[in-house]
Design a protein around this motif. Structure first.
Motif, short mmCIF file in Angstrom:
data_model
loop_
_atom_site.label_atom_id
_atom_site.label_comp_id
_atom_site.label_asym_id
_atom_site.label_seq_id
_atom_site.Cartn_x
_atom_site.Cartn_y
_atom_site.Cartn_z
N MET A 299 -6.54 -5.55 0.60
CA MET A 299 -5.29 -5.81 1.30
C MET A 299 -5.39 -7.21 1.91
SD MET A 299 -3.88 -3.91 4.73
CE MET A 299 -2.96 -2.66 3.89
N TYR A 342 2.78 -6.90 4.27
CA TYR A 342 2.67 -7.85 3.15
C TYR A 342 3.06 -9.26 3.60
CZ TYR A 342 3.02 -3.32 0.72
OH TYR A 342 2.85 -2.02 0.32
N GLU A 346 0.54 -9.36 -1.62
CA GLU A 346 -0.42 -8.23 -1.63
C GLU A 346 -1.18 -8.21 -2.94
OE1 GLU A 346 -2.46 -6.83 -0.16
OE2 GLU A 346 -1.50 -5.26 1.02
N GLY A 382 -1.57 1.10 4.08
CA GLY A 382 -1.93 0.25 2.96
C GLY A 382 -3.35 0.48 2.49
N ASP A 385 -3.52 3.57 0.44
CA ASP A 385 -3.13 3.35 -0.95
C ASP A 385 -4.37 3.17 -1.83
OD1 ASP A 385 -0.37 3.50 -0.68
OD2 ASP A 385 -0.10 1.34 -0.42
N TYR A 486 8.20 -0.13 -0.88
CA TYR A 486 7.95 -1.29 -1.74
C TYR A 486 8.78 -1.23 -3.03
CZ TYR A 486 5.83 -4.51 -5.02
OH TYR A 486 5.65 -5.49 -5.96
#
Length: 500
Positions: A299, A342, A346, A382, A385, A486
């Protein structure tokens, strides 16, 4: 008592660390050097600055520690991945090194996809997607844009390998750093002859590849005279900064995951088998642990997002402790305020340079604490993810070890446990890649039988944070909303970039 030295050639400076074999730190020295940005998106450094700083920190550590040079049983190196040092036949630097953070090579990344025959073929060759930071597109950029310099190139080295050459006179790279060039067959630990041929890059400009724990040379008499080290001290190959950070955090067996919240964010898990993500959303690299690999998500704006809140949304009088207090006064979920972290694009899971930060769900009830806490939660979403992608590859994630500046916040520790739905472990030692390099030196020099022996003696879990079941359920629902944001704005990011 044996002593071990780790060197970390970073972007802002070099760190030298001397430890006892029991892990006790004897001396730590850092020397900074400049970063040059001759054009927007460019990032360069002068390798001579790295070398001058290296001599200073080694000399300082030897002098400061008072340790007899013969007691230093091994030295190893960590270094910034991907950055390219171009050398001529006389081993002189052709031009400034192009760094990992340089983004000038977008056109060359597309060339790589075209010549390789698409993403699927590229993953088959080198297990990773083509990104601007990698080494291969830098070589192609030099060929396209500075042909006179390219004609001089006889060898391409990575930063730590360049420094090790100066220490020993020997030319090598090792698997964990070579994996980040986008030219290594990660599964077979050798340069990809097929991709090199398609890219028209001569294999002759690439150094021999060895394992991270192999002896890659010994301290020369000249260097011994300059630094105070003993001539003949073994120099172990070392590793990329992320691989060394993993070693220093005990990520040496499958089931353990490292989550780092520094300026950027990293989620890394050791893998016993080299299974690449076919969509190229995650990196698969060789580990410093022999015949092992690690899967990693990156990230770009983790702690950087938190710093942005402090610097841009508050005056100079507020400190990080106060930010944490304001955020802690807000209920989990920030009353429906969701942040997409972001700020500068990203990498994982969305390799999108156009992506930008978003606050979603702002209402009149939201106050300062909501905006702070939602940043901490958004960054952690994030990171989740990447964690979910690792799980999807069948890699075990039984124990999560948190490091970095963000992991020092008790609030952020709990947010991680709740969003990941797993216990978070903190460690007794957090010295970064230089410490991992010192442990690699110990294994390579025979001070430790293996990494497991070193880890069991030195690295301990100091604290465990359990998830709160009620918070886990709430965050799972919020994470579903986060994941949908997103794709909903992706096309608008592209149009916005055209306007700017």
């Amino acid at each position: 008592m044996a002593y071990l030295m780790g060197l970390d050639i970073g972007t802002s400076g070099i760190k030298a660390l001397l430890i006892k074999e029991d892990g006790q730190i004897v001396s730590s020295q850092t020397e900074k050097y400049p970063l040059h940005t001759p054009q927007a998106g460019w990032a360069e450094q002068n390798p001579a600055d790295w070398w001058e700083a290296t001599l200073k920190v080694i000399s300082s550590v030897v002098k400061d520690s008072g340790v007899e040079p013969a007691g230093i049983k091994g030295i190893s190196l960590s270094g910034q991945m991907h950055s390219s040092v171009f050398l001529n036949k006389d081993m002189k630097v052709v031009r400034p090194a192009i760094l990992w953070s340089d983004t000038r090579t977008s056109r060359q990344c597309q060339q790589i996809y075209d010549r390789a025959g698409g993403l699927e073929n590229l993953i088959n060759y080198v297990s990773n997607p083509a990104l601007e930071g990698f080494t291969a597109p830098k070589i192609l950029w030099l060929k396209d844009n500075e042909p006179a310099n390219y004609q001089q190139v006889s060898l391409v080295l990575l930063p730590k390998d360049y420094i090790r050459y100066h220490l020993t006179g020997e030319i090598f790279t090792e698997v964990s750093d070579a994996a980040g060039t986008l030219l290594l067959n990660v599964k077979e630990k050798k340069w990809s002859a097929e991709l090199l041929k398609k890219l028209d890059i001569s294999p002759e400009i690439l150094p021999p590849v060895i394992d991270s724990i192999d002896i890659a040379g010994r301290i020369s008499k000249n260097i011994a005279d300059k630094t105070g080290l003993k001539q003949g001290t073994p120099v172990i190959a070392g590793g990329a900064d992320n691989a060394c950070g993993a070693v220093g955090s005990g990520i040496i067996q499958e089931g353990r995951v490292m989550v780092s919240i520094g300026t950027s964010g990293v989620v890394m898990a050791q893998a016993n088998k080299p299974t690449a993500d076919k969509q190229g959303r995650m990196h698969l690299f060789n580990h410093a642990v022999p015949d092992n690999w690690y899967m990693m998500g990156v990230m770009l704006s983790a702690g950087m997002s938190f710093n942005w809140v402090k610097e841009k949304l508050f005056d100079d009088t507020i400190d990080y402790d106060r930010l944490n207090q304001l955020a802690a006064a807000v209920e989990p979920g920030s009353d429906g305020l969701v942040f997409l972290p972001y700020l500068y694009g990203e990498r994982t899971p969305h390799a999108d340079a156009n992506a930008r930060g978003v606050y979603f769900g702002i209402s009149g009830k939201h106050e300062q604490g909501h905006f702070i806490r939602s940043v901490m939660e958004g960054v952690t979403f994030g990171l989740r993810d990447s964690l979910e992608l690792i799980k999807a590859q069948g890699i075990k994630t039984e124990e999560i070890r948190a490091i970095g500046g963000g992991a020092k916040s008790q609030l952020w520790q709990q947010i991680m446990a709740d969003i990941f739905g797993q216990e978070i472990c903190l460690l007794n030692i957090e010295e970064g890649p230089a410490f991992g390099a010192a442990l690699i030196a110990g294994v390579g020099a025979g001070v430790y039988d293996n990494f497991a022996t070193a880890e069991s003696r030195i690295i301990k879990i100091s604290k465990r944070i359990s998830p709160v079941e009620e918070n886990v359920a709430h965050y799972n629902k919020l994470y579903n909303i986060y994941q949908n944001l997103y794709p909903a704005v992706k096309d608008n990011y592209r149009e916005l970039s055209k306007l700017n």
